[in-house]
Design a protein around this motif. Structure first.
Motif, PDB file in Angstrom:
ATOM      1  N   GLU A  41       0.837  -1.207   0.000  1.00 30.92           N
ATOM      2  CA  GLU A  41       0.000   0.000   0.000  1.00 30.92           C
ATOM      3  C   GLU A  41       0.871   1.256   0.000  1.00 30.92           C
ATOM      4  O   GLU A  41       0.563   2.234  -0.679  1.00 30.92           O
ATOM      5  N   ASP A  42       1.983   1.217   0.751  1.00 29.91           N
ATOM      6  CA  ASP A  42       2.921   2.344   0.747  1.00 29.91           C
ATOM      7  C   ASP A  42       3.466   2.572  -0.655  1.00 29.91           C
ATOM      8  O   ASP A  42       3.558   3.713  -1.130  1.00 29.91           O
ATOM      9  N   LEU A  43       3.833   1.478  -1.331  1.00 31.71           N
ATOM     10  CA  LEU A  43       4.382   1.578  -2.684  1.00 31.71           C
ATOM     11  C   LEU A  43       3.357   2.169  -3.635  1.00 31.71           C
ATOM     12  O   LEU A  43       3.673   3.011  -4.465  1.00 31.71           O
ATOM     13  N   ASP A  44       2.127   1.718  -3.503  1.00 31.10           N
ATOM     14  CA  ASP A  44       1.059   2.188  -4.378  1.00 31.10           C
ATOM     15  C   ASP A  44       0.858   3.694  -4.235  1.00 31.10           C
ATOM     16  O   ASP A  44       0.596   4.396  -5.218  1.00 31.10           O
ATOM     17  N   ARG A  45       0.999   4.209  -3.035  1.00 21.86           N
ATOM     18  CA  ARG A  45       0.845   5.652  -2.805  1.00 21.86           C
ATOM     19  C   ARG A  45       2.029   6.449  -3.371  1.00 21.86           C
ATOM     20  O   ARG A  45       1.885   7.620  -3.694  1.00 21.86           O
ATOM     21  N   LEU A  46       3.198   5.816  -3.479  1.00 26.51           N
ATOM     22  CA  LEU A  46       4.398   6.534  -3.910  1.00 26.51           C
ATOM     23  C   LEU A  46       4.552   6.663  -5.423  1.00 26.51           C
ATOM     24  O   LEU A  46       5.307   7.497  -5.897  1.00 26.51           O
ATOM     25  N   THR A  47       3.896   5.789  -6.187  1.00 22.29           N
ATOM     26  CA  THR A  47       4.171   5.776  -7.615  1.00 22.29           C
ATOM     27  C   THR A  47       2.902   5.642  -8.440  1.00 22.29           C
ATOM     28  O   THR A  47       1.903   5.101  -7.973  1.00 22.29           O
ATOM     29  N   GLU A  48       2.993   6.137  -9.671  1.00 25.63           N
ATOM     30  CA  GLU A  48       1.906   5.951 -10.637  1.00 25.63           C
ATOM     31  C   GLU A  48       2.246   4.820 -11.598  1.00 25.63           C
ATOM     32  O   GLU A  48       1.474   4.526 -12.511  1.00 25.63           O
ATOM     33  N   GLN A  49       3.410   4.196 -11.423  1.00 21.15           N
ATOM     34  CA  GLN A  49       3.831   3.106 -12.287  1.00 21.15           C
ATOM     35  C   GLN A  49       3.067   1.824 -11.933  1.00 21.15           C
ATOM     36  O   GLN A  49       2.664   1.634 -10.787  1.00 21.15           O
ATOM     37  N   PRO A  50       2.885   0.926 -12.912  1.00 22.75           N
ATOM     38  CA  PRO A  50       2.223  -0.346 -12.621  1.00 22.75           C
ATOM     39  C   PRO A  50       3.032  -1.168 -11.614  1.00 22.75           C
ATOM     40  O   PRO A  50       4.254  -1.222 -11.692  1.00 22.75           O
ATOM     41  N   ILE A  51       2.322  -1.780 -10.664  1.00 24.67           N
ATOM     42  CA  ILE A  51       2.963  -2.639  -9.666  1.00 24.67           C
ATOM     43  C   ILE A  51       2.459  -4.052  -9.881  1.00 24.67           C
ATOM     44  O   ILE A  51       1.253  -4.295  -9.861  1.00 24.67           O
ATOM     45  N   GLU A  52       3.389  -4.982 -10.116  1.00 26.62           N
ATOM     46  CA  GLU A  52       3.018  -6.368 -10.377  1.00 26.62           C
ATOM     47  C   GLU A  52       3.648  -7.257  -9.312  1.00 26.62           C
ATOM     48  O   GLU A  52       4.868  -7.277  -9.161  1.00 26.62           O
ATOM     49  N   LYS A  53       2.828  -7.989  -8.582  1.00 24.65           N
ATOM     50  CA  LYS A  53       3.345  -8.922  -7.584  1.00 24.65           C
ATOM     51  C   LYS A  53       3.573 -10.256  -8.272  1.00 24.65           C
ATOM     52  O   LYS A  53       2.675 -10.812  -8.891  1.00 24.65           O
ATOM     53  N   ARG A  54       4.798 -10.769  -8.154  1.00 25.92           N
ATOM     54  CA  ARG A  54       5.163 -12.038  -8.780  1.00 25.92           C
ATOM     55  C   ARG A  54       5.397 -13.079  -7.704  1.00 25.92           C
ATOM     56  O   ARG A  54       5.278 -12.796  -6.524  1.00 25.92           O
ATOM     57  N   GLY A  55       5.788 -14.266  -8.111  1.00 30.64           N
ATOM     58  CA  GLY A  55       6.072 -15.336  -7.160  1.00 30.64           C
ATOM     59  C   GLY A  55       7.335 -15.076  -6.371  1.00 30.64           C
ATOM     60  O   GLY A  55       8.136 -14.196  -6.706  1.00 30.64           O
ATOM     61  N   PHE A  56       7.528 -15.838  -5.321  1.00 31.97           N
ATOM     62  CA  PHE A  56       8.726 -15.784  -4.484  1.00 31.97           C
ATOM     63  C   PHE A  56       8.961 -14.405  -3.880  1.00 31.97           C
ATOM     64  O   PHE A  56      10.088 -13.981  -3.689  1.00 31.97           O
ATOM     65  N   GLY A  57       7.878 -13.657  -3.608  1.00 33.47           N
ATOM     66  CA  GLY A  57       8.004 -12.386  -2.912  1.00 33.47           C
ATOM     67  C   GLY A  57       8.565 -11.252  -3.730  1.00 33.47           C
ATOM     68  O   GLY A  57       9.017 -10.253  -3.180  1.00 33.47           O
ATOM     69  N   GLU A  58       8.543 -11.358  -5.073  1.00 32.50           N
ATOM     70  CA  GLU A  58       9.078 -10.286  -5.908  1.00 32.50           C
ATOM     71  C   GLU A  58       7.950  -9.357  -6.351  1.00 32.50           C
ATOM     72  O   GLU A  58       6.862  -9.796  -6.696  1.00 32.50           O
ATOM     73  N   VAL A  59       8.233  -8.068  -6.332  1.00 35.31           N
ATOM     74  CA  VAL A  59       7.315  -7.050  -6.850  1.00 35.31           C
ATOM     75  C   VAL A  59       8.062  -6.282  -7.930  1.00 35.31           C
ATOM     76  O   VAL A  59       9.198  -5.852  -7.727  1.00 35.31           O
ATOM     77  N   LEU A  60       7.436  -6.138  -9.083  1.00 34.45           N
ATOM     78  CA  LEU A  60       8.029  -5.406 -10.197  1.00 34.45           C
ATOM     79  C   LEU A  60       7.263  -4.108 -10.370  1.00 34.45           C
ATOM     80  O   LEU A  60       6.035  -4.109 -10.468  1.00 34.45           O
ATOM     81  N   ILE A  61       7.978  -2.990 -10.392  1.00 31.88           N
ATOM     82  CA  ILE A  61       7.349  -1.680 -10.552  1.00 31.88           C
ATOM     83  C   ILE A  61       7.819  -1.078 -11.869  1.00 31.88           C
ATOM     84  O   ILE A  61       9.019  -0.972 -12.114  1.00 31.88           O
ATOM     85  N   GLY A  62       6.874  -0.683 -12.699  1.00 30.93           N
ATOM     86  CA  GLY A  62       7.216  -0.060 -13.969  1.00 30.93           C
ATOM     87  C   GLY A  62       7.248  -1.072 -15.081  1.00 30.93           C
ATOM     88  O   GLY A  62       7.005  -2.263 -14.897  1.00 30.93           O
TER      89      GLY A  62
END
Length: 191
Positions: A41-62
Motif C-alpha cells: 500500500e505504501d508503494l502504491d501511494r508513492l508511484t503511478e507506475q504499474p505494480i506487479e506482484k510475482r512469485g517468491f516475494g518479488e514485486v516489479l514496478i514499472g
C-alpha cells in the motif's frame, strides 16, 4: 528516514549502467523514497507506475526500458531493491539484475551465473567452505554477498575445482564463473 550511505548506494545503482545514466526520473525518485519495511500500500501511494506482484516475494514496478524489482520479506514488507534494465522496450535483450541492496541491512548481494560442462553436472558446490543446498540455487544461479569468497566444486572421485571471487560494491551486473574450460582430474592425479 533512510541513512545517507544507503541512499547514495541505491542512487548509484540507478545511475550507473550499460549505456550511461539514462534512467527514467520515476525510477530515481521512487528509489530515493524506498525504505525497509514498506508495504504494498505504501508503494502504491508513492508511484503511478504499474505494480506487479510475482512469485517468491518479488514485486516489479514499472515497465518498458527499466523496472525496479523489490523483494519482500515473509510479511510482505519491502526488503531489497534492484534495477532491471531493458535496453529495448519491446524485446528483453539484457537484464542487469544485480547487485541487490538490502534496504534493511545495507548489504549488497550479487547473482553469480555458473557456466559448467556436462562433466561437472551433479557436482556439489561449496561457498566459503559451506555446502550450497539445491534450494539456495536457482538452476546455475547463486546469490553471493559482496566481498571475497571461495567457490569450490566437488565431484566424487575427482579433485575439486576452486575459484576465488572478489565482488566489490562498485561492480555492476550479474557475475560469471566460467568452468567451460575446466577438466576434471581424477583424485590422486592419475589422468
Amino acid at each position: 528516514m533512510m541513512r545517507a550511505p544507503v541512499l547514495l548506494a541505491v542512487l548509484s545503482l540507478l545511475s550507473v549502467g550499460q549505456g550511461g545514466p539514462h534512467w527514467p526520473d520515476w525510477a530515481k525518485d521512487l528509489a530515493a523514497q524506498l525504505k525497509c519495511g514498506m508495504t504494498l500500500e505504501d508503494l502504491d501511494r508513492l508511484t503511478e507506475q504499474p505494480i506487479e506482484k510475482r512469485g517468491f516475494g518479488e514485486v516489479l514496478i514499472g515497465q518498458g526500458r527499466a523496472s525496479l524489482s523489490l523483494q519482500l520479506d515473509p510479511n510482505d514488507r519491502v526488503q531489497t531493491i534492484r534495477l532491471i534494465r531493458r535496453p529495448d522496450g519491446w524485446r528483453l535483450l539484457a537484464t542487469r539484475s544485480s547487485p541487490e541492496r538490502n534496504l534493511c541491512t545495507g548489504q549488497l548481494t550479487f547473482i553469480i551465473r555458473i557456466i559448467r560442462t556436462v562433466d561437472l553436472e551433479g557436482s556439489e558446490v561449496y561457498l566459503d567452505g559451506l555446502k550450497v543446498e539445491e534450494s539456495e540455487m536457482k538452476g546455475d544461479l547463486l546469490r553471493v554477498p559482496a566481498g571475497e569468497h571461495e567457490l569450490r566444486f566437488e565431484k566424487k572421485g575427482y579433485e575439486p575445482i576452486v575459484k576465488r571471487l572478489i565482488l566489490n560494491p562498485e561492480d555492476r551486473g550479474d557475475q560469471r564463473v566460467d568452468l567451460s574450460e575446466e577438466r576434471l582430474q581424477p583424485r590422486g592425479g592419475v589422468p
